[in-house]
Design an enzyme around this catalytic site. Structure first.
Site, PDB file in Angstrom:
ATOM      1  N   ASP A 144      -1.989   6.557  -4.426  1.00  0.00           N
ATOM      2  CA  ASP A 144      -0.885   5.836  -3.775  1.00  0.00           C
ATOM      3  C   ASP A 144      -0.405   4.680  -4.662  1.00  0.00           C
ATOM      4  O   ASP A 144      -1.005   4.402  -5.706  1.00  0.00           O
ATOM      5  CB  ASP A 144      -1.286   5.383  -2.368  1.00  0.00           C
ATOM      6  CG  ASP A 144      -2.378   4.339  -2.339  1.00  0.00           C
ATOM      7  OD1 ASP A 144      -3.049   4.136  -3.369  1.00  0.00           O
ATOM      8  OD2 ASP A 144      -2.576   3.707  -1.279  1.00  0.00           O
ATOM      9  N   SER A 165       0.833  -1.203   0.000  1.00  0.00           N
ATOM     10  CA  SER A 165       0.000   0.000   0.000  1.00  0.00           C
ATOM     11  C   SER A 165       0.870   1.257   0.000  1.00  0.00           C
ATOM     12  O   SER A 165       1.650   1.455  -0.914  1.00  0.00           O
ATOM     13  CB  SER A 165      -0.971  -0.031   1.178  1.00  0.00           C
ATOM     14  OG  SER A 165      -1.955   0.964   1.024  1.00  0.00           O
ATOM     15  N   ASP A 211      -5.403   2.495  -4.512  1.00  0.00           N
ATOM     16  CA  ASP A 211      -6.712   2.330  -3.878  1.00  0.00           C
ATOM     17  C   ASP A 211      -7.091   3.568  -3.056  1.00  0.00           C
ATOM     18  O   ASP A 211      -8.222   3.698  -2.607  1.00  0.00           O
ATOM     19  CB  ASP A 211      -6.793   1.054  -3.022  1.00  0.00           C
ATOM     20  CG  ASP A 211      -5.786   1.024  -1.880  1.00  0.00           C
ATOM     21  OD1 ASP A 211      -4.948   1.941  -1.775  1.00  0.00           O
ATOM     22  OD2 ASP A 211      -5.833   0.064  -1.078  1.00  0.00           O
ATOM     23  N   ASP A 257      -0.581   1.432  -4.841  1.00  0.00           N
ATOM     24  CA  ASP A 257      -1.503   0.395  -5.320  1.00  0.00           C
ATOM     25  C   ASP A 257      -2.842   0.980  -5.760  1.00  0.00           C
ATOM     26  O   ASP A 257      -3.794   0.245  -6.027  1.00  0.00           O
ATOM     27  CB  ASP A 257      -1.699  -0.717  -4.285  1.00  0.00           C
ATOM     28  CG  ASP A 257      -2.231  -0.215  -2.957  1.00  0.00           C
ATOM     29  OD1 ASP A 257      -2.242   1.009  -2.748  1.00  0.00           O
ATOM     30  OD2 ASP A 257      -2.635  -1.043  -2.113  1.00  0.00           O
TER      31      ASP A 257
END
Length: 560
Positions: free
Chosen positions: A299, A142, A303, A301
């Site tokens: 960010d 993340s 999400d 990833d």
């Protein structure tokens, strides 16, 4: 025990050439060896997360293989298609770990659908559902610093794995020897045998179509002339976000050049988290330079998304996750009512630590707002409940204060791609009527009151940190707070008591004070931190801030 394991690794014929030099370098250093081998990375509902390196307490190909063997053992008991979807982001070794996981699954006779290039969390959730998979794997840490990577496991619904399933996978991992216990074949062999296949263009197109179908005012952006600065923060957002924005008619997009392409070292910001100013700094400088209407960053990833909005004086102001959740909820409700696309008995969902301003907005539009535990899987769970009742179209929006948003049931995790689309559409709409996001936010505060939402984090590092955190939470339960800063507590809720909340048990304490302020205390699920969430309500920002400061000062001794 840990020394024996270290020696076993040192003597082994390791396939990753980066691991041996690290093991040799720490020879004789008990502290370094202990750090890498005294414990194993724990597999929980968020999967694995750790520093990339050698050892059982690090992210490396052997930890990934062991985890995937545990997952494979569970999948084999599930029937269904016996298929697992895999995606990965730009982090160090993300592509390597994704292919290693695919090789383990293939060697277990499980079919794999893997993206041919890095794609974000929502694309993994989508592929899991699209191919009717038993599970999904996302290789990402993340928004952690560059030295971390991780492994998120998803269930067949595209939601992060349930606690029960994760517990079974964890047990299977424990039975698997880390160096030799996983079945494994090379990625190339898996492809040759037809067990590993790439996600097709049909899957990607369906993903984009599902997002674009959730536009509130289709066609608006083509003529609005929105000027955007965007940063994927060297992550996986570049391709999907620009694809969707271009399809909508937003073409004046300036990408922050140093943060455009995938780079797992995140050299421009040590902490690639769009919640913090440092990650948006380069984008803000560029936005100021070219006079953009909006600055947006996703960010690694993709999400989560953070934004800066342009103010009337030409400066830029960061928008918090709570403010954006309120803005999007307001925009979707007003727009869908205007367009006649609001479903009957609409439902929105938010995490209970997110702003109560959303409850007030939802009530104003006649929308049922459901509050759930922290973690987007609980929002996904609400969508699943609506789906099983044949009412999935009732879901219009879900959000959490940590910059995660979703509008539509096509995936079951937060999605910065659709959030970017809706934020840009919202900015374009307000621009087209001579207003702005900033102006609309001020109107919302004028209508509902000046809500202030602030979170304080208290870190408890080291081996004793978790014990100290547990002691603080136990103390608050043994001696319940009856007042904070002299303001009486009128309602206290312990979320471990499921009979009181109707929700699954959670280590969360909530206090509602006389006058309407709330304080929520919970330990982080992924880091050694306790978080205190404050919501205060004043006639203006200064009054709300003064109240927050007073409450925080009163609670500080508890966390010291």
């Amino acid at each position: 025990m840990y020394l024996e394991e270290y020696k076993r690794w040192l003597a082994a014929d390791l396939e990753d050439a980066d691991l041996k030099p690290e093991l040799s370098r720490i020879q004789g250093s008990d502290e370094e060896i202990k750090d890498r081998f005294a414990v194993s990375l724990a597999f929980g509902t968020a999967g694995l997360r750790g520093v990339v390196g050698a050892g059982t307490n690090r992210m490396n190909i052997y930890v990934v293989r062991q985890a995937t063997q545990g997952l494979a053992n569970w999948v084999k008991t599930q029937g269904g298609t016996q298929t697992v979807a895999i995606s990965y982001d730009s982090r160090i070794k993300s592509d390597v770990f994704a292919k290693e996981a695919a090789g383990v699954l293939a060697a277990n006779g499980i079919k794999v659908r893997i993206y041919d290039a890095l794609m974000p969390v929502p694309a993994l959730s989508f592929a899991t559902r699209y191919y009717n998979c038993n599970a999904g794997i996302m290789i990402t840490a993340s928004h952690n610093p560059a030295k971390y990577n991780g492994y998120k496991a998803y269930g067949p619904d595209g939601c992060q794995m349930t606690d029960d399933a994760a517990a079974i996978v964890y047990d299977e991992i424990q039975k698997t020897d880390i160096l030799k216990g996983a079945n494994y074949m090379s990625f190339a062999s898996g492809v040759e045998e037809g067990l590993i296949r790439f996600c097709g263009d049909d899957c990607k197109k369906a993903f984009y179509d599902a997002i674009e179908a959730r536009q509130v005012r289709p066609g608006l952006c083509k003529t609005a002339g929105l000027k955007l600065v965007y940063s994927p923060l060297n992550g996986s957002g570049l391709v999907p976000v620009t694809h969707v924005l271009n399809d909508m008619g937003i073409t004046d997009i300036t990408i922050v050049p140093e943060q455009e392409y995938p780079n797992g070292y995140f050299t421009t910001c040590s902490y690639p988290n769009p919640e913090i100013f440092e990650a948006l700094k380069m984008g803000l400088e560029l936005a100021t330079e070219i006079g953009a209407d909006l600055m947006l960053a996703t960010d690694p990833d993709a999400d989560r998304v953070g934004i800066a909005m342009k103010c009337p004086d030409g400066s830029y102001e960061l928008v918090s996750g709570n403010e954006m959740g309120a803005l999007l909820l307001d925009y979707i409700c007003a727009g869908r009512i205007e367009k006649g696309t609001m479903p009957e008995k609409p439902v929105a969902v938010k995490s209970l630590v997110s702003t109560p301003l959303a409850d007030a907005i939802a009530a104003n539009y006649g929308v049922e707002l459901r509050n759930v535990l922290t973690g987007f899987k609980w929002i996904g769970d609400q969508i699943a409940q609506l789906e099983s009742a044949g009412e999935v179209d009732r879901f219009i929006f879900g959000f959490e204060e940590s910059y995660g948003y979703l509008a539509g049931p096509y995936v079951r995790d937060k999605d910065a791609v659709i959030a970017s689309m809706l934020i840009c559409e919202m900015a374009a709409y307000y621009r087209s009527i001579g207003s702005s996001i900033k102006q609309r936010l001020e109107e919302i505060y004028a209508q509902y009151g000046r809500y202030l939402n602030k979170t304080d984090s208290f870190e408890f590092p080291g081996l004793t940190g978790m014990d100290k955190m547990a002691g603080i939470m136990a103390g608050l339960r043994e001696t319940p707070l009856t007042e904070i800063a002299g303001i009486p507590v009128v309602k206290a809720v312990d979320y471990k008591k499921t009979e009181e909340t109707g929700l699954p048990a959670a280590n969360v304490l909530s206090y509602t004070l006389e006058g309407g302020a709330t304080v929520i205390i919970r330990p982080s699920g992924t880091e050694p931190k306790i978080k205190a969430y404050y919501t205060t309500l004043g006639k203006d920002l200064a009054e709300a801030q003064a109240q927050k400061d007073k409450l925080a000062d009163a609670l500080k001794p508890i966390f010291s």
